[in-house]
Design a protein around this motif. Structure first.
Motif, PDB file in Angstrom:
ATOM      1  N   GLY A  62       8.476  12.358 -28.409  1.00 21.31           N
ATOM      2  CA  GLY A  62       9.922  12.845 -28.501  1.00 21.31           C
ATOM      3  C   GLY A  62       9.865  13.810 -29.928  1.00 21.31           C
ATOM      4  N   PRO A  63      11.372  14.502 -30.226  1.00 26.50           N
ATOM      5  CA  PRO A  63      12.317  14.174 -29.076  1.00 26.50           C
ATOM      6  C   PRO A  63      12.251  14.983 -27.818  1.00 26.50           C
ATOM      7  CG  PRO A  63      12.841  15.481 -30.944  1.00 26.50           C
ATOM      8  CD  PRO A  63      11.566  15.144 -31.078  1.00 26.50           C
ATOM      9  N   GLY A  64      12.873  14.498 -26.679  1.00 28.00           N
ATOM     10  CA  GLY A  64      12.657  15.101 -25.525  1.00 28.00           C
ATOM     11  C   GLY A  64      13.746  14.595 -24.543  1.00 28.00           C
ATOM     12  N   THR A  65      13.917  15.115 -23.269  1.00 25.11           N
ATOM     13  CA  THR A  65      14.770  14.600 -22.336  1.00 25.11           C
ATOM     14  C   THR A  65      13.925  14.803 -20.978  1.00 25.11           C
ATOM     15  OG1 THR A  65      16.722  15.299 -23.386  1.00 25.11           O
ATOM     16  CG2 THR A  65      17.098  14.842 -21.100  1.00 25.11           C
ATOM     17  N   ILE A  66      13.890  13.794 -20.084  1.00 22.10           N
ATOM     18  CA  ILE A  66      13.246  13.556 -18.730  1.00 22.10           C
ATOM     19  C   ILE A  66      14.348  14.381 -17.871  1.00 22.10           C
ATOM     20  CG2 ILE A  66      12.505  12.352 -16.657  1.00 22.10           C
ATOM     21  CD1 ILE A  66      11.245  10.621 -19.043  1.00 22.10           C
ATOM     22  N   ARG A  67      14.219  15.316 -17.248  1.00 25.15           N
ATOM     23  CA  ARG A  67      15.190  16.212 -16.661  1.00 25.15           C
ATOM     24  C   ARG A  67      15.124  15.649 -14.876  1.00 25.15           C
ATOM     25  NH1 ARG A  67      18.944  18.058 -20.228  1.00 25.15           N
ATOM     26  NH2 ARG A  67      17.892  18.762 -21.699  1.00 25.15           N
ATOM     27  N   HIS A  68      13.993  15.379 -14.405  1.00 26.15           N
ATOM     28  CA  HIS A  68      13.860  15.289 -12.940  1.00 26.15           C
ATOM     29  C   HIS A  68      12.494  14.431 -12.700  1.00 26.15           C
ATOM     30  CE1 HIS A  68      12.065  17.005  -8.842  1.00 26.15           C
ATOM     31  NE2 HIS A  68      13.030  16.335  -8.461  1.00 26.15           N
ATOM     32  N   ILE A  69      12.658  13.427 -11.620  1.00 22.19           N
ATOM     33  CA  ILE A  69      11.512  12.650 -11.523  1.00 22.19           C
ATOM     34  C   ILE A  69      11.431  12.984  -9.790  1.00 22.19           C
ATOM     35  CG2 ILE A  69      10.617  10.346 -11.073  1.00 22.19           C
ATOM     36  CD1 ILE A  69      12.149   9.680 -13.607  1.00 22.19           C
ATOM     37  N   TRP A  70      10.349  13.155  -9.486  1.00 22.47           N
ATOM     38  CA  TRP A  70       9.877  13.219  -8.022  1.00 22.47           C
ATOM     39  C   TRP A  70       8.684  12.188  -7.630  1.00 22.47           C
ATOM     40  CZ3 TRP A  70       5.130  14.513  -5.699  1.00 22.47           C
ATOM     41  CH2 TRP A  70       5.250  14.634  -4.480  1.00 22.47           C
ATOM     42  N   MET A  71       8.723  11.143  -6.711  1.00 22.52           N
ATOM     43  CA  MET A  71       7.828  10.357  -6.425  1.00 22.52           C
ATOM     44  C   MET A  71       7.692  10.426  -4.907  1.00 22.52           C
ATOM     45  SD  MET A  71       8.198   7.596  -9.288  1.00 22.52           S
ATOM     46  CE  MET A  71       7.760   7.840 -11.071  1.00 22.52           C
ATOM     47  N   THR A  72       6.638   9.865  -4.256  1.00 25.71           N
ATOM     48  CA  THR A  72       6.586   9.652  -3.017  1.00 25.71           C
ATOM     49  C   THR A  72       5.206   8.823  -2.677  1.00 25.71           C
ATOM     50  OG1 THR A  72       6.521  10.151  -0.598  1.00 25.71           O
ATOM     51  CG2 THR A  72       5.170  11.585  -1.920  1.00 25.71           C
ATOM     52  N   VAL A  73       5.525   7.891  -1.637  1.00 28.68           N
ATOM     53  CA  VAL A  73       4.110   6.975  -1.463  1.00 28.68           C
ATOM     54  C   VAL A  73       4.336   6.297  -0.073  1.00 28.68           C
ATOM     55  CG1 VAL A  73       5.384   4.973  -2.331  1.00 28.68           C
ATOM     56  CG2 VAL A  73       2.916   4.972  -2.588  1.00 28.68           C
ATOM     57  N   THR A  74       3.187   5.993   0.704  1.00 24.98           N
ATOM     58  CA  THR A  74       3.432   5.375   1.832  1.00 24.98           C
ATOM     59  C   THR A  74       4.271   3.950   2.021  1.00 24.98           C
ATOM     60  OG1 THR A  74       2.270   4.423   3.881  1.00 24.98           O
ATOM     61  CG2 THR A  74       1.391   3.821   1.767  1.00 24.98           C
ATOM     62  N   ASP A  75       5.069   3.717   2.800  1.00 25.95           N
ATOM     63  CA  ASP A  75       6.137   2.412   2.728  1.00 25.95           C
ATOM     64  C   ASP A  75       5.232   1.302   3.238  1.00 25.95           C
ATOM     65  OD1 ASP A  75       6.365   3.797   5.168  1.00 25.95           O
ATOM     66  OD2 ASP A  75       8.384   3.544   5.297  1.00 25.95           O
ATOM     67  N   ALA A  76       3.957   1.475   3.812  1.00 29.52           N
ATOM     68  CA  ALA A  76       3.330   0.289   4.485  1.00 29.52           C
ATOM     69  C   ALA A  76       1.923   0.673   4.625  1.00 29.52           C
ATOM     70  CB  ALA A  76       3.860   0.354   5.682  1.00 29.52           C
ATOM     71  N   THR A  77       1.207  -0.696   4.158  1.00 33.56           N
ATOM     72  CA  THR A  77      -0.496  -0.475   4.488  1.00 33.56           C
ATOM     73  C   THR A  77      -0.835  -1.593   5.562  1.00 33.56           C
ATOM     74  OG1 THR A  77      -1.008  -2.019   2.882  1.00 33.56           O
ATOM     75  CG2 THR A  77      -0.466   0.065   1.816  1.00 33.56           C
ATOM     76  N   ILE A  78      -1.855  -1.588   5.676  1.00 35.94           N
ATOM     77  CA  ILE A  78      -2.286  -2.592   6.638  1.00 35.94           C
ATOM     78  C   ILE A  78      -2.234  -4.081   6.012  1.00 35.94           C
ATOM     79  CG2 ILE A  78      -4.083  -1.030   7.986  1.00 35.94           C
ATOM     80  CD1 ILE A  78      -6.136  -2.445   5.993  1.00 35.94           C
ATOM     81  N   HIS A  79      -2.014  -3.969   4.791  1.00 36.94           N
ATOM     82  CA  HIS A  79      -1.697  -5.516   4.006  1.00 36.94           C
ATOM     83  C   HIS A  79      -0.256  -5.844   4.094  1.00 36.94           C
ATOM     84  CE1 HIS A  79      -5.856  -5.373   2.511  1.00 36.94           C
ATOM     85  NE2 HIS A  79      -5.536  -4.269   2.107  1.00 36.94           N
ATOM     86  N   GLY A  80       0.614  -4.769   4.405  1.00 36.53           N
ATOM     87  CA  GLY A  80       2.155  -5.232   4.552  1.00 36.53           C
ATOM     88  C   GLY A  80       3.135  -4.000   4.617  1.00 36.53           C
TER      89      GLY A  80
END
Length: 372
Positions: A62-80
């Motif tokens: 810092g100092p700083g400011t996080i302005r935007h977060i983008w994420m994506t991931v599968t919502d399922a696998t063969i484990h659940g």
């Protein structure tokens, strides 16, 4: 709150971005990874998270400011099929030992129940298919650290993320730190209010609530009132609403007469208020990545009624000088009279406050987070 006012003004801060191809956000270091297409051609757009592993997505001086977060991931696998509840997002400010943000990944982005849904609001946006965005500004003075923990039974082969931030000369003294806390009661107790967040200590303002309610009893579930106990409030709160659907900006149980003539609840997304998810169907099979992995037990797709709602206190923040507690009554209506009821409730509380903050309650283990 962001508006276009002043967008033309020059600023002293510097823009930076962290992603798997530039994990430090260093200037002039983006897009260097190569692929089969050649040098500097989309070489590492994602990371793998092994089961039980915690990875640091960002560590920023810092100092700083996080302005935007983008994420994506599968919502399922063969484990659940509950990846969105099995991945845990944590954020730490200024070298603190306990997190200021702690939530299942999906719930933080208003996607509870381990199930995706679109969110079209000002600070949280989830677009097809599962692109999760956060625009809450997150200032820090010394350091920011963002972690993701995989408590899923299997590895996550592809996790994508981008964290956009600005490097600042300084952070004003009157700037508070962002916080978010997830809670759940699998069985609420009759006539005992559900706790959204308890005993925030410091000076700050409450900016939002995400509620994921699974109805365990029949009839209308939303007569309960949200209560805000501010500073010296004890027995009675300073702010108390008139009902759950009223708090989320709806009315009359969200009922609307549809084209087929049937009156039923209607979902909606607006910048500050939303009833984004309503379902009585198990979407587990929809989540599995391949047809070959879909279970064939034939148990059916019926599920208990699930309701996902958000409310952002951006034009109307709940301000406190010393402490804050937020609760929700569990009251229903059987079309004749009110009655005390018990349901399965989880929530995320979002707020800004001075530091240090009170340590959060012990985070529930995976089985205690599993949706019904």
């Amino acid at each position: 709150m962001f508006t276009l006012e002043g967008i033309e003004k020059l600023k002293k801060n510097k823009s930076r971005s962290i992603n798997p191809e530039n994990p430090t956000g260093a200037a002039g270091e983006g897009g260097k990874e190569g692929s089969d297409l050649g040098p500097s051609r989309k070489g590492s757009p994602m990371i793998q998270i092994k089961s039980g592993e915690t990875l640091t997505l960002a560590e920023i001086e810092g100092p700083g400011t996080i302005r935007h977060i983008w994420m994506t991931v599968t919502d399922a696998t063969i484990h659940g099929s509950f990846v969105l509840r099995d991945l845990v997002l944590r954020m730490y400010w200024d070298n603190e030992e306990t997190p200021s943000v702690e939530s299942p990944l999906g719930d933080f982005f208003c996607n509870g129940f381990g199930t995706r849904c679109d969110i079209n609001s000002m600070p949280i946006v989830v677009n097809p298919s599962g692109a999760m965005n956060c625009y809450f500004p997150m200032p820090f003075r010394k350091k920011a650290r963002i972690e993701i923990t995989n408590e899923h039974e299997g590895d996550i082969d592809a996790f994508f993320y981008t964290i956009n931030y600005t490097v600042e000369d300084e952070i004003d003294d009157d700037t508070a730190y962002f916080h978010a806390q997830w809670r759940r009661e699998k069985y609420t107790k009759e006539a005992k209010d559900y706790t959204v967040v308890r005993n925030i200590e410091g000076k700050g303002h409450y900016v939002g609530t995400y509620l994921a309610l699974t109805a365990l009893e029949r009839y209308w579930w939303g007569e309960g009132e949200f209560k805000f106990y501010i500073d010296d409030d004890e027995k009675y709160p300073t702010i108390c609403g008139t009902g759950t659907e009223d708090y989320f900006g709806g009315a009359w149980a969200f009922h609307k007469k549809h084209k087929d003539g049937v009156i039923r609840s209607s979902t909606y997304n607006t910048p500050f208020l939303g009833y984004a998810f309503q379902s009585t169907e198990d979407h587990t099979r929809d989540n599995f990545p391949t047809k070959d992995s879909i279970p064939t037990h034939g148990f059916g797709r019926d599920a208990l009624p699930m309701h996902g709602l958000y409310r952002w206190h951006l034009p109307d923040p709940i301000r406190f000088d010393e402490k804050l507690t937020v609760t929700l009554q569990q009251i229903g209506n059987d079309d004749i009279k009110l009655f005390e009821r018990a349901d399965d409730i989880s929530s995320v509380a979002y707020w800004y406050q001075t530091m240090p903050h009170q340590p959060f309650p012990k985070f529930p283990e995976t089985k205690e987070r599993r949706p019904r």
